[in-house]
Design a protein around this motif. Structure first.
Motif, short mmCIF file in Angstrom:
data_model
loop_
_atom_site.label_atom_id
_atom_site.label_comp_id
_atom_site.label_asym_id
_atom_site.label_seq_id
_atom_site.Cartn_x
_atom_site.Cartn_y
_atom_site.Cartn_z
N ILE A 71 0.89 -1.15 0.00
CA ILE A 71 0.00 0.00 0.00
C ILE A 71 0.93 1.20 0.00
O ILE A 71 1.57 1.50 1.01
CB ILE A 71 -0.93 0.02 1.22
N ASN A 73 2.89 4.45 0.30
CA ASN A 73 2.95 5.46 1.34
C ASN A 73 2.44 4.97 2.70
O ASN A 73 2.36 5.74 3.64
CB ASN A 73 2.17 6.74 0.96
N VAL A 74 2.07 3.68 2.79
CA VAL A 74 1.56 3.14 4.06
C VAL A 74 2.43 1.98 4.53
O VAL A 74 2.89 1.95 5.66
CB VAL A 74 0.09 2.68 3.92
#
Length: 139
Positions: A71, A73-74
């Motif tokens: 995911i 940026n996560v």
């Protein structure tokens, strides 16, 4: 015959695999996540193993990243995985034809599989991908 294919993401929906191709950063994992939200199961993110089983090309999770999807940026999300015969290749490209007449094909382990090019920058990409599976995907 078996092969590990890098830089593709693959999900299974209704027992059929959708292999998502395109350049890095175009949204392959994001499309897979959106399809998973619509009921698909992850086969592999950023790689998939293909095996010839009779007349079918079957996609299975790659051993080194089994069950992981990025995911952006996560981080990495751990999810269950599936395996399924490849029914369609979805190529994400900004050059996708607006109204194509028919579909192209991709050669996987010597077998032709329908290939549909999809424009990646739309909030309806998962709906388009699912429609492509139903309209052009192998049964």
């Amino acid at each position: 015959m078996s092969a590990v294919i890098a830089n593709v993401t693959c999900v299974a929906m209704r027992g059929r695999a959708m292999m998502i191709s395109g350049p890095s950063g175009i949204g392959k994992s994001s499309l897979a996540l959106a399809l998973m939200d619509r009921g698909a199961e992850l086969i592999g993110d950023d790689g998939v193993t293909l095996d010839q089983v009779g007349e079918l090309v079957v996609a299975t999770p790659p051993p080194n990243t089994r069950g992981l999807i990025e995911i952006r940026n996560v981080g990495l999300l751990e999810v269950p995985t599936a395996r399924a015969p490849v029914a369609i290749v979805l190529k994400l490209t900004k050059d996708a034809e607006r109204l194509p007449l028919g579909h192209k094909t991709s050669l996987l382990l010597g077998r032709e599989v329908p290939l549909v090019e999809l424009y990646p920058d739309t909030p309806y990409l998962a709906i388009r991908a699912e429609a492509a599976l139903e309209m052009h995907g192998l049964d």
